[in-house]
Design a protein around this motif. Sequence first.
Motif, PDB file in Angstrom:
ATOM      1  N   MET A 174       1.231  -0.868   0.280  1.00 26.75           N
ATOM      2  CA  MET A 174      -0.289   0.296  -0.694  1.00 26.75           C
ATOM      3  C   MET A 174       1.151   0.530  -0.179  1.00 26.75           C
ATOM      4  O   MET A 174       1.631   1.040   0.940  1.00 26.75           O
ATOM      5  N   ALA A 175       0.997   1.947  -1.107  1.00 25.67           N
ATOM      6  CA  ALA A 175       1.142   3.332  -1.086  1.00 25.67           C
ATOM      7  C   ALA A 175       1.078   4.562   0.305  1.00 25.67           C
ATOM      8  O   ALA A 175      -0.397   4.739   0.141  1.00 25.67           O
ATOM      9  N   THR A 176       1.729   4.768   0.507  1.00 27.26           N
ATOM     10  CA  THR A 176       1.549   5.903   1.455  1.00 27.26           C
ATOM     11  C   THR A 176       2.738   7.349   1.529  1.00 27.26           C
ATOM     12  O   THR A 176       3.360   7.367   0.847  1.00 27.26           O
ATOM     13  N   ASP A 177       1.881   8.661   1.679  1.00 29.70           N
ATOM     14  CA  ASP A 177       2.336   9.327   1.594  1.00 29.70           C
ATOM     15  C   ASP A 177       3.448   9.797   3.033  1.00 29.70           C
ATOM     16  O   ASP A 177       2.850  10.061   3.759  1.00 29.70           O
ATOM     17  N   GLY A 178       4.027  10.024   3.044  1.00 36.53           N
ATOM     18  CA  GLY A 178       5.015  10.858   3.755  1.00 36.53           C
ATOM     19  C   GLY A 178       6.134   9.718   4.712  1.00 36.53           C
ATOM     20  O   GLY A 178       6.032   8.659   4.338  1.00 36.53           O
ATOM     21  N   PRO A 179       6.059   9.662   5.713  1.00 39.86           N
ATOM     22  CA  PRO A 179       7.336   8.849   6.937  1.00 39.86           C
ATOM     23  C   PRO A 179       5.832   8.362   7.670  1.00 39.86           C
ATOM     24  O   PRO A 179       4.915   8.450   7.686  1.00 39.86           O
ATOM     25  N   VAL A 180       7.103   6.462   7.710  1.00 42.40           N
ATOM     26  CA  VAL A 180       5.971   5.584   8.449  1.00 42.40           C
ATOM     27  C   VAL A 180       7.039   5.182   9.228  1.00 42.40           C
ATOM     28  O   VAL A 180       8.006   5.173   9.517  1.00 42.40           O
ATOM     29  N   VAL A 181       6.089   5.168  10.960  1.00 42.62           N
ATOM     30  CA  VAL A 181       7.143   4.254  12.584  1.00 42.62           C
ATOM     31  C   VAL A 181       6.189   3.174  11.868  1.00 42.62           C
ATOM     32  O   VAL A 181       4.449   2.938  11.893  1.00 42.62           O
ATOM     33  N   GLN A 182       6.450   1.952  11.933  1.00 40.54           N
ATOM     34  CA  GLN A 182       5.830  -0.014  12.487  1.00 40.54           C
ATOM     35  C   GLN A 182       5.992  -0.255  14.183  1.00 40.54           C
ATOM     36  O   GLN A 182       7.456   0.365  14.330  1.00 40.54           O
ATOM     37  N   VAL A 183       5.345  -0.349  14.799  1.00 43.56           N
ATOM     38  CA  VAL A 183       5.528  -0.825  16.410  1.00 43.56           C
ATOM     39  C   VAL A 183       4.540  -1.871  16.565  1.00 43.56           C
ATOM     40  O   VAL A 183       3.484  -2.316  15.404  1.00 43.56           O
ATOM     41  N   ARG A 184       4.905  -2.070  17.700  1.00 40.87           N
ATOM     42  CA  ARG A 184       4.428  -3.158  18.050  1.00 40.87           C
ATOM     43  C   ARG A 184       3.609  -3.160  19.435  1.00 40.87           C
ATOM     44  O   ARG A 184       4.400  -2.820  20.365  1.00 40.87           O
ATOM     45  N   GLY A 185       2.656  -3.316  19.778  1.00 37.84           N
ATOM     46  CA  GLY A 185       1.053  -3.205  21.086  1.00 37.84           C
ATOM     47  C   GLY A 185       1.640  -4.274  21.750  1.00 37.84           C
ATOM     48  O   GLY A 185       1.867  -5.009  21.311  1.00 37.84           O
ATOM     49  N   GLU A 186       1.713  -4.340  23.083  1.00 37.24           N
ATOM     50  CA  GLU A 186       1.652  -5.815  23.892  1.00 37.24           C
ATOM     51  C   GLU A 186       0.197  -4.963  25.437  1.00 37.24           C
ATOM     52  O   GLU A 186       0.959  -4.028  25.470  1.00 37.24           O
ATOM     53  N   ALA A 187      -0.119  -6.237  25.498  1.00 41.32           N
ATOM     54  CA  ALA A 187      -0.511  -6.282  27.232  1.00 41.32           C
ATOM     55  C   ALA A 187      -0.958  -7.314  27.546  1.00 41.32           C
ATOM     56  O   ALA A 187      -0.456  -8.806  26.691  1.00 41.32           O
ATOM     57  N   TYR A 188      -0.226  -7.464  28.723  1.00 35.61           N
ATOM     58  CA  TYR A 188       0.203  -8.671  29.841  1.00 35.61           C
ATOM     59  C   TYR A 188      -0.884  -8.815  31.111  1.00 35.61           C
ATOM     60  O   TYR A 188      -0.989  -7.281  31.454  1.00 35.61           O
ATOM     61  N   ARG A 189      -2.083  -9.126  31.232  1.00 37.81           N
ATOM     62  CA  ARG A 189      -2.270  -9.167  32.355  1.00 37.81           C
ATOM     63  C   ARG A 189      -2.717  -9.890  32.839  1.00 37.81           C
ATOM     64  O   ARG A 189      -2.559 -11.901  32.508  1.00 37.81           O
ATOM     65  N   GLU A 190      -2.790 -10.386  34.385  1.00 39.41           N
ATOM     66  CA  GLU A 190      -3.075 -11.878  35.115  1.00 39.41           C
ATOM     67  C   GLU A 190      -4.552 -11.589  35.839  1.00 39.41           C
ATOM     68  O   GLU A 190      -5.553 -10.532  36.303  1.00 39.41           O
ATOM     69  N   VAL A 191      -5.290 -12.283  35.179  1.00 36.22           N
ATOM     70  CA  VAL A 191      -6.996 -12.131  36.447  1.00 36.22           C
ATOM     71  C   VAL A 191      -7.411 -13.697  36.828  1.00 36.22           C
ATOM     72  O   VAL A 191      -6.351 -14.782  36.478  1.00 36.22           O
ATOM     73  N   PRO A 192      -8.136 -13.410  38.150  1.00 39.28           N
ATOM     74  CA  PRO A 192      -8.660 -14.797  38.246  1.00 39.28           C
ATOM     75  C   PRO A 192      -9.481 -15.431  37.361  1.00 39.28           C
ATOM     76  O   PRO A 192     -10.038 -15.501  35.948  1.00 39.28           O
ATOM     77  N   PRO A 193      -9.452 -17.077  37.597  1.00 35.10           N
ATOM     78  CA  PRO A 193     -10.104 -17.813  36.507  1.00 35.10           C
ATOM     79  C   PRO A 193     -11.842 -17.634  36.625  1.00 35.10           C
ATOM     80  O   PRO A 193     -11.807 -17.367  37.593  1.00 35.10           O
ATOM     81  N   GLU A 194     -11.709 -18.095  35.922  1.00 40.64           N
ATOM     82  CA  GLU A 194     -13.353 -18.724  35.417  1.00 40.64           C
ATOM     83  C   GLU A 194     -14.242 -19.590  35.878  1.00 40.64           C
ATOM     84  O   GLU A 194     -15.688 -19.906  36.413  1.00 40.64           O
ATOM     85  N   LEU A 195     -13.507 -20.708  35.508  1.00 43.67           N
ATOM     86  CA  LEU A 195     -13.963 -22.483  35.597  1.00 43.67           C
ATOM     87  C   LEU A 195     -12.540 -23.079  35.722  1.00 43.67           C
ATOM     88  O   LEU A 195     -11.386 -22.491  35.704  1.00 43.67           O
ATOM     89  N   ALA A 196     -12.979 -23.918  36.209  1.00 45.06           N
ATOM     90  CA  ALA A 196     -12.281 -25.060  37.004  1.00 45.06           C
ATOM     91  C   ALA A 196     -12.463 -26.383  36.568  1.00 45.06           C
ATOM     92  O   ALA A 196     -13.691 -26.975  36.570  1.00 45.06           O
ATOM     93  N   ARG A 197     -11.612 -27.571  35.400  1.00 39.89           N
ATOM     94  CA  ARG A 197     -11.946 -28.474  36.180  1.00 39.89           C
ATOM     95  C   ARG A 197     -11.460 -29.989  36.428  1.00 39.89           C
ATOM     96  O   ARG A 197     -10.361 -29.410  36.661  1.00 39.89           O
ATOM     97  N   PHE A 198     -11.942 -30.321  36.004  1.00 41.79           N
ATOM     98  CA  PHE A 198     -11.458 -31.411  37.350  1.00 41.79           C
ATOM     99  C   PHE A 198     -11.720 -32.994  36.469  1.00 41.79           C
ATOM    100  O   PHE A 198     -13.146 -33.707  35.517  1.00 41.79           O
TER     101      PHE A 198
END
Length: 215
Positions: free
Chosen positions: A1-25
């Motif tokens: 895809m052609a673009t006009d002007g400079p381009v910046v490329q980045v990687r976005g990340e997210a990390y979360r710890e949340v309580p479980p919703e299910l338990a299996r046994f």
Amino acid sequence: MATDGPVVQVRGEAYREVPPELARFAVTATARDRDREATLTRLAERAAAVRVLLDGSGPTVARRETGDLRVRPETRRSGERVVAWHGSVTTTVTVTDFTALGELMLRLADQDQVEVAGPWWELRPDSPAHREARHAAIGDALLRAREYAEALGARVTALIELADAGPADRPMFARAAFAGGGAGGGAPELELDPQPQTVQAAVQARFTISAPVLD
């Protein structure tokens, strides 16, 4: 895809710890006898006893699935003479009420020739935690792009491309095994600590930025 002007490329990340919703046994009833019919009869009786306990658990059990039925002969090393028959049937139980989980597992393990293994903690496939992590990853990508642009004396002007780049979430689990022996009496209390679930998301994004100020 052609673009006009400079381009910046980045990687976005997210990390979360949340309580479980299910338990299996897993609950496995077993039987062994020299006679095949006797083995099958005992196996059916023990599987039925497991079902009765699960039926009486009320809303604690959200789902149960029976599978992995095995019946096999035990033979002597030298030849095909059958000396005994082994049978087992496993039921996977899904629980959403963690307050009653430990008690239910021990009550099942207290049955004759029954083994209980688990629990495995999980999130629901449609858990809001997944959506929130994806949104946070996009926000992180935009923040990084703006920081890079600011360092150049420029500003972000448009989004060119956004692609998911995150690894699949991996459920956390704790495994314990309880072998029942029909000892009788009330089952002891067992408290289980639900393990936090890791939710991750990552995106690749490309933005156009205004002309940098390089003076």
